[in-house]
Design a protein around this motif. Structure first.
Motif, PDB file in Angstrom:
ATOM      1  N   MET A 142       0.849  -1.175   0.000  1.00 27.72           N
ATOM      2  CA  MET A 142       0.000   0.000   0.000  1.00 27.72           C
ATOM      3  C   MET A 142       0.898   1.243   0.000  1.00 27.72           C
ATOM      4  O   MET A 142       1.827   1.339   0.797  1.00 27.72           O
ATOM      5  N   PRO A 143       0.650   2.219  -0.855  1.00 27.13           N
ATOM      6  CA  PRO A 143       1.497   3.415  -0.909  1.00 27.13           C
ATOM      7  C   PRO A 143       1.331   4.280   0.340  1.00 27.13           C
ATOM      8  O   PRO A 143       0.292   4.265   0.995  1.00 27.13           O
ATOM      9  N   THR A 144       2.371   5.006   0.646  1.00 25.46           N
ATOM     10  CA  THR A 144       2.355   5.911   1.796  1.00 25.46           C
ATOM     11  C   THR A 144       1.447   7.097   1.512  1.00 25.46           C
ATOM     12  O   THR A 144       1.506   7.692   0.438  1.00 25.46           O
ATOM     13  N   ASP A 145       0.622   7.434   2.478  1.00 22.91           N
ATOM     14  CA  ASP A 145      -0.265   8.595   2.402  1.00 22.91           C
ATOM     15  C   ASP A 145       0.562   9.827   2.783  1.00 22.91           C
ATOM     16  O   ASP A 145       1.083   9.898   3.896  1.00 22.91           O
ATOM     17  N   ILE A 146       0.708  10.781   1.864  1.00 20.45           N
ATOM     18  CA  ILE A 146       1.557  11.947   2.090  1.00 20.45           C
ATOM     19  C   ILE A 146       0.708  13.217   2.127  1.00 20.45           C
ATOM     20  O   ILE A 146      -0.090  13.459   1.224  1.00 20.45           O
ATOM     21  N   HIS A 147       0.897  14.009   3.190  1.00 24.26           N
ATOM     22  CA  HIS A 147       0.180  15.279   3.376  1.00 24.26           C
ATOM     23  C   HIS A 147       1.209  16.388   3.543  1.00 24.26           C
ATOM     24  O   HIS A 147       2.025  16.341   4.457  1.00 24.26           O
ATOM     25  N   ILE A 148       1.136  17.389   2.672  1.00 23.70           N
ATOM     26  CA  ILE A 148       2.059  18.525   2.721  1.00 23.70           C
ATOM     27  C   ILE A 148       1.238  19.807   2.797  1.00 23.70           C
ATOM     28  O   ILE A 148       0.311  20.002   2.001  1.00 23.70           O
ATOM     29  N   ARG A 149       1.587  20.672   3.762  1.00 20.81           N
ATOM     30  CA  ARG A 149       0.941  21.990   3.839  1.00 20.81           C
ATOM     31  C   ARG A 149       1.987  23.036   4.162  1.00 20.81           C
ATOM     32  O   ARG A 149       2.797  22.850   5.070  1.00 20.81           O
ATOM     33  N   VAL A 150       1.948  24.137   3.438  1.00 25.93           N
ATOM     34  CA  VAL A 150       2.755  25.313   3.728  1.00 25.93           C
ATOM     35  C   VAL A 150       1.749  26.445   3.867  1.00 25.93           C
ATOM     36  O   VAL A 150       0.995  26.717   2.928  1.00 25.93           O
ATOM     37  N   GLU A 151       1.722  27.077   5.052  1.00 22.54           N
ATOM     38  CA  GLU A 151       0.644  28.024   5.329  1.00 22.54           C
ATOM     39  C   GLU A 151       1.083  29.089   6.310  1.00 22.54           C
ATOM     40  O   GLU A 151       2.030  28.904   7.063  1.00 22.54           O
ATOM     41  N   GLN A 152       0.356  30.192   6.301  1.00 24.91           N
ATOM     42  CA  GLN A 152       0.667  31.296   7.218  1.00 24.91           C
ATOM     43  C   GLN A 152       0.028  31.121   8.588  1.00 24.91           C
ATOM     44  O   GLN A 152       0.605  31.531   9.587  1.00 24.91           O
TER      45      GLN A 152
END
Length: 160
Positions: free
Chosen positions: A1-11
């Protein structure tokens, strides 16, 4: 199963604990969650720091973080990776970055989290400016950060 990736760049600010709860929710297979929370501190290089501003290139920064997360997922058996990084002006004690990794086993989660923060410190396109009593200053990269990241260049020696 592929890795679940979450990326956020925010103020806006974020709640590291809430983000970690959300990352593990609905994942009964997870045996380990390892997280690093980087905080804005009020001193650097022996001088007081009253605020910090982080700048980035939108789009380019997110892609760089996604590549780092994908590289970690290729080295270790991970369930999920979450990287949240603030930009803009921050004050002491505020969270700057969260790197959180889930895996079935702690070894993979620890190594992947450490790899990600080491790479993020040296290879992510962020620029840091600090406000001090003497004025503002751009913060230069540190040799110690480069050395920490360099150890991952040889996967055999980094416990991959």
């Amino acid at each position: 199963m592929p890795t679940d990736i979450h990326i956020r760049v925010e103020q806006q600010g974020f709640d590291p604990e809430a983000e970690q709860r959300a990352l593990r929710r609905g994942r009964p297979q997870v045996g380990a969650l390892v997280a690093f929370v980087g905080l804005m501190r009020d001193i650097n290089q022996g001088q007081g720091v009253t605020a910090m501003t982080l700048e980035h290139y939108p789009g380019m920064t997110e892609r760089a973080l996604e590549r780092m997360a994908a590289e970690a997922a290729g080295r270790w058996t991970l369930d999920a990776v979450s990287i949240i990084h603030r930009v803009g002006r921050m004050l002491p004690e505020e969270p700057i970055v969260l790197v959180a990794v889930t895996s079935r086993h702690r070894g993979d989660a620890f190594r992947a989290c450490e790899f990600l923060i080491d790479y993020l410190k040296t290879r992510a396109p962020f620029w840091k400016q600090e406000e001090t009593a003497q004025g503002t200053r751009w913060v230069e990269a540190r040799a110690s950060d480069d050395q920490a990241a360099a150890r991952w260049d040889d996967p055999a020696s980094a416990g991959a």
